[in-house]
Design a protein around this motif. Structure first.
Motif, PDB file in Angstrom:
ATOM      1  N   CYS A  42      43.826  47.845  43.293  1.00 50.79           N
ATOM      2  CA  CYS A  42      44.014  47.578  41.860  1.00 50.79           C
ATOM      3  C   CYS A  42      45.028  46.454  41.647  1.00 50.79           C
ATOM      4  CB  CYS A  42      44.464  48.842  41.141  1.00 50.79           C
ATOM      5  SG  CYS A  42      43.172  50.116  41.029  1.00 50.79           S
ATOM      6  N   LEU A  45      43.234  43.330  42.275  1.00 52.78           N
ATOM      7  CA  LEU A  45      42.346  42.986  41.150  1.00 52.78           C
ATOM      8  C   LEU A  45      43.118  42.252  40.061  1.00 52.78           C
ATOM      9  CD1 LEU A  45      40.138  46.199  40.705  1.00 52.78           C
ATOM     10  CD2 LEU A  45      39.507  44.048  41.787  1.00 52.78           C
ATOM     11  N   HIS A  49      42.349  38.457  41.285  1.00 57.38           N
ATOM     12  CA  HIS A  49      41.062  38.319  40.588  1.00 57.38           C
ATOM     13  C   HIS A  49      41.231  38.239  39.075  1.00 57.38           C
ATOM     14  CE1 HIS A  49      39.013  39.152  44.401  1.00 57.38           C
ATOM     15  NE2 HIS A  49      39.890  40.130  44.560  1.00 57.38           N
ATOM     16  N   VAL A  51      41.708  40.423  36.827  1.00 59.41           N
ATOM     17  CA  VAL A  51      40.923  41.409  36.087  1.00 59.41           C
ATOM     18  C   VAL A  51      41.795  42.045  35.013  1.00 59.41           C
ATOM     19  CG1 VAL A  51      39.708  43.611  36.234  1.00 59.41           C
ATOM     20  CG2 VAL A  51      39.346  41.862  37.986  1.00 59.41           C
ATOM     21  N   ALA A  57      36.014  43.351  35.217  1.00 56.01           N
ATOM     22  CA  ALA A  57      35.681  44.266  36.309  1.00 56.01           C
ATOM     23  C   ALA A  57      34.182  44.263  36.587  1.00 56.01           C
ATOM     24  CB  ALA A  57      36.150  45.678  35.970  1.00 56.01           C
ATOM     25  N   CYS A  95      37.535  44.893  46.939  1.00 58.49           N
ATOM     26  CA  CYS A  95      37.847  44.729  45.515  1.00 58.49           C
ATOM     27  C   CYS A  95      36.601  44.895  44.651  1.00 58.49           C
ATOM     28  CB  CYS A  95      38.494  43.365  45.279  1.00 58.49           C
ATOM     29  SG  CYS A  95      40.170  43.260  45.957  1.00 58.49           S
ATOM     30  N   ALA A  99      36.315  47.722  41.768  1.00 54.17           N
ATOM     31  CA  ALA A  99      35.910  47.391  40.396  1.00 54.17           C
ATOM     32  C   ALA A  99      34.784  48.315  39.936  1.00 54.17           C
ATOM     33  CB  ALA A  99      35.477  45.929  40.315  1.00 54.17           C
TER      34      ALA A  99
END
Length: 237
Positions: A42, A45, A49, A51, A57, A95, A99
């Motif tokens: 997380c 992420l 990423h 997110v 996600a 990941c 997600a």
């Protein structure tokens, strides 16, 4: 005494466009996601990423299904190579899986990868062919932006379940024409008295007049609703 106005997300169903704008972290309808806030994947992420929303996600999760992708750490698909090259993420597939796990923790009403009522609703409703007639819009999905999902002065428990609006049967019954109307004397006052009438112009059923019971609030709105209710129940016999 101070009265507080409560602003909450409220509605029968929401479009994917709205759902994808919802923040994925600290999600009020999914406590398990909040408990995973500090999980290693997380953190990746959020950091690598970027997110932030449900839509973020979902987009990352979809990379699992791209051409040539494998679940290996050294997957050579384009998406994985770009992520390893441009970020500090060492295991993109982990990941992707996280997600998807987060999305699966969302209630069905707020999950964009689940079937939603908008999947079974038409884009437009066919206008009534009757003079001065109005077609009932049975669609329940709220469209627009995230701000359209909020309601003020709502009470009671939150319901994250979705009503079943999928239409599996084709109606082959003949069309029945019915008209409803009514009136409310002294509308908006304690002395209000309301009634409604149902009229079947083609004579399939007997016309009827309804006096709104005393235990129901006497108003223009109640007489309209009771009139429609009586027409539907009469034709359903």
């Amino acid at each position: 005494m101070v009265n507080y106005e409560v602003l909450t997300k409220s509605g029968l169903a929401f479009s994917r466009a709205i759902i994808r704008q919802m923040p994925i972290w600290l999600y009020s309808e999914a406590k398990e996601i909040r408990r995973q806030h500090n999980h290693k994947a997380c953190k990746c992420l959020r950091k690598n990423h970027k997110v932030k929303t449900v839509g973020d996600a979902e987009n990352l999760m979809k990379l699992m299904h791209t051409t040539r992708h494998t679940s290996r750490r050294n997957c050579a698909c384009t998406a994985c190579r770009n992520i390893r090259h441009n970020t500090e993420c060492e295991q993109p597939n982990k990941c992707y899986e996280k997600a998807q796990e987060l999305l699966n923790l969302l209630p069905e009403k707020w999950n964009p990868i689940s079937p939603l009522p908008e999947d079974f609703e038409p884009d437009t409703i066919t206008p009534s062919s009757y003079r001065d007639g109005h077609t009932f819009d049975w669609r329940i999905t709220t469209h627009g932006n995230l701000t359209d999902a909020f309601r003020i002065f709502t009470e009671g428990e939150k319901n994250s379940a979705l009503p079943d609006t999928q239409r599996n049967e084709i109606n082959t019954e003949p069309t029945i024409e019915a008209y409803t109307d009514g009136s409310c004397i002294y509308n908006g006052t304690d002395d209000a008295v309301a009634g409604a009438r149902v009229y079947f112009p083609n004579g399939e059923y007997s016309n009827c007049t309804i006096r709104i019971p005393d235990y129901i609030k006497q108003s223009n709105q109640s007489r309209e609703i009771l009139g429609i209710k009586e027409a539907v129940e009469t034709t359903d016999e």
